[in-house]
Every structure is written in C-alpha cells, then in structure tokens.
Design an enzyme around this catalytic site. Sequence first.
Site, PDB file in Angstrom:
ATOM      1  N   ILE A  12       0.787  -1.317   0.007  1.00  0.00           N
ATOM      2  CA  ILE A  12       0.138  -0.048  -0.164  1.00  0.00           C
ATOM      3  C   ILE A  12       0.946   1.311   0.024  1.00  0.00           C
ATOM      4  O   ILE A  12       0.589   2.127  -0.734  1.00  0.00           O
ATOM      5  CB  ILE A  12      -0.940  -0.029   1.142  1.00  0.00           C
ATOM      6  CG1 ILE A  12      -1.762  -1.263   1.294  1.00  0.00           C
ATOM      7  CG2 ILE A  12      -1.714   1.232   1.252  1.00  0.00           C
ATOM      8  CD1 ILE A  12      -2.787  -1.533   2.309  1.00  0.00           C
ATOM      9  N   TYR A 149      -2.282  -9.931  16.837  1.00  0.00           N
ATOM     10  CA  TYR A 149      -2.024  -8.814  15.714  1.00  0.00           C
ATOM     11  C   TYR A 149      -3.264  -7.563  16.020  1.00  0.00           C
ATOM     12  O   TYR A 149      -3.139  -6.475  16.265  1.00  0.00           O
ATOM     13  CB  TYR A 149      -2.034  -9.386  14.473  1.00  0.00           C
ATOM     14  CG  TYR A 149      -2.527  -8.596  13.234  1.00  0.00           C
ATOM     15  CD1 TYR A 149      -1.311  -7.540  13.272  1.00  0.00           C
ATOM     16  CD2 TYR A 149      -3.504  -8.575  12.444  1.00  0.00           C
ATOM     17  CE1 TYR A 149      -1.329  -6.871  12.251  1.00  0.00           C
ATOM     18  CE2 TYR A 149      -3.443  -7.655  11.322  1.00  0.00           C
ATOM     19  CZ  TYR A 149      -2.424  -6.632  11.001  1.00  0.00           C
ATOM     20  OH  TYR A 149      -2.660  -5.589  10.090  1.00  0.00           O
TER      21      TYR A 149
END
Length: 335
Positions: A12, A149
Amino acid sequence: MKVLITGGAGFIGSHLAEEHLKRGDEVYIIDDLSTGSMENIERVKGLPSFHYYLDSVTNHHLIAELVDLCDVVYHLAAAVGVKLIVESPVRTIETNIRGTEVVLHHAAKKRKRVLITSTSEVYGKRDRVPFQEDDDLVMGATNKGRWSYACSKAIDEFLAIAYWKEKKVPTVIARLFNTVGPRQTGRYGMVIPNFVRQALTGEDITVYGDGSQSRCFTHVSDVVWALMRLVEHPKAVGEVYNIGSDREVTILQLAERIKSLTGSDSEIVFLPYEQAYEEGFEDMLRRVPDTLKIHRLIDYQPTFDLDEILGSVIDYQRSKLATKFGAPAPTSFQV
Ligand code: UDP
C-alpha cells in the site's frame, strides 16, 4: 507538501508514495524491507522528489529527523498477513506497538499530523455485520496467535487517540479492510495473490476451511484515494474510519472466479485451518465494513468491482511471470 510514509516500500505504501509524487509532493519513505521490497519502489527511486531510507521505524534518531522535516506522516509500517502473524508473534507485537510509539512520540514535539493505519482485524470475532467504528471489539484468547495482531493494532489506536486527547497531536485512524491490487504478495497469506499465483502456475488452489467464509475486497487505488483525503481533512482528527467495500464474496466463489478468469486447469482443494495455520486457529466467517462515516466525510465510494480488482492482480502476476522468463519489465513512471 512533504510527506513521510513509514512502510513506504510495502504494497500500500508504494502506491501511496506514487500518488503523492504525481501530485508534485516531496516523498520520504522509511522501510526495513521485512515485507516490503525494492521492486515496489523501482519506478520512483531515481526521482529527485523521492527519498528512501532502508531502516527500522524504531530508529528514534532517523524518525525524529524525518518527522521534523515533513508536514504529514502516514504510519503504515507494521507486521501484516495472518500467516506471518501466526508464525512470528513476537515480531508482530513488538514491531506494531514500538513503531507506533516512536512515530507518535516524535510527531508530538511539533504536533505533526499523523495517519495511523489500523485493520479490520481489530473487530476480532464480532459476528454482527456490518462493523461500525464504535462497535465493541471481540478478541479471542491470548493463546491464539492471531489475536496478538488485533490487540497490537488496537493498542496503536488507543495510543493515537490518547496523543490527540492529551497532547493535541492531530491523529487520524484508518481501519483497512481486505485491500488488494498489484504488488501484494501471497507470501504472508493473503488470499487473492495466493489464488492468482496458484491459478497461473497450475498449482492446486487452496481454499482453507470449507470456503463459506466471506470477505469484501477493495482495490488499493480506492484505499490510497481515501487515505490522502482523510489525512488532510480537519474533521477527521481524533476519529476512526473504516475503509473497505461492502460487496461480499465467499472464498470458494473467489477461487472459482479466479480459476475462470485465468482459464486455469488448477484444481480447487480444501485445506483444514489447522494445516494452513496452526492448531485451534480461529477464522472470521464474515467481515463487512459499514462505510457510512467515511462516505459522509469525503464522499468515499469504492470504484473497482471484484472482476476489475482480480483483473489487475492477474495482469500484474502475468507480467511478473513474463519478466521472469525473459520479457522486459514495464518501468515508466510519469510525474
Ligand atoms: N485463505 C484461503 N486460502 C489461502 C489464503 C487465505 O482460503 O491461500 C482464506 C483465509 O483463511 C481467510 C480468507 O481467505 O478466510 C482471507 O484471508 P486473508 O489472509 O487474505 O485475509 P484475512 O484473513 O485477514 O481477511
């Protein structure tokens, strides 16, 4: 404008860097190449307005210098990908929390604007869709690696909001849902690049579980468009925004679509979760964002449909395979 992108050689980050360069901005990136790559910045690395530092986001001195130099900071550097997270939980937790601490600490000195990229993982095992930014987060047990996470990114969000409330650092949080496009690698588990590679090379297409779980996929260009508008919007400060698409597809349908679009002879096979990840792995059956909040703020609307998204990944992987076998790689980049 001068922008700093941590994780700027990632999937990204590199697209975001290119869009800022096209706009005439000066772009600084820092990336330790743990999951990013030089190949992602190949087309821009020679430009005078592009500056890259191959270093860790936890390097205080460098971050202090770069944050000082730039007008806005996009913090994208993080451990990502379910496979990587399950296999390297220490690295996941440490990278995600320390990196954000360092960036916010230095941004606080001159109250620089910071956009923190978070993830739809923070919604955890929540089973009522669509997910709204103010919904409760439903985490799994601490002995299940995946949730480290989600928790580490939730801590990042708490930190960003705390820096805004307590120290008046203008922070914005973007919760990214499944983002896809050219340059994403399947190495860390992401489903679309994995399936496309499998389909193009004639390997079995590996659907984990029974394939009835669903996801909504967004093209990276739509995500970058939203990030660039969020970072500069005065009303976004101190707020959390979902970025995603609300068009759902099951993983089995996805495998079938990729097989058909590539004209592949690959078999679609089913792999139990415990073989794909680890014993006791927990997946989310559905993950759909509510995008009303971001739509109202910046008129956000995804423009790529699923076939266009898949087409862009297929074209990218085809050209990579062609390069591997002798054809020249496309390199031009116009600023
Ligand atoms: N998945 C799959 N085969 C693969 C990779 C992933 O069936 O080769 C599944 C995975 O179990 C999940 C979905 O595809 O249900 C999306 O996985 P991904 O890692 O891309 O994103 P996330 O789980 O974070 O939504």
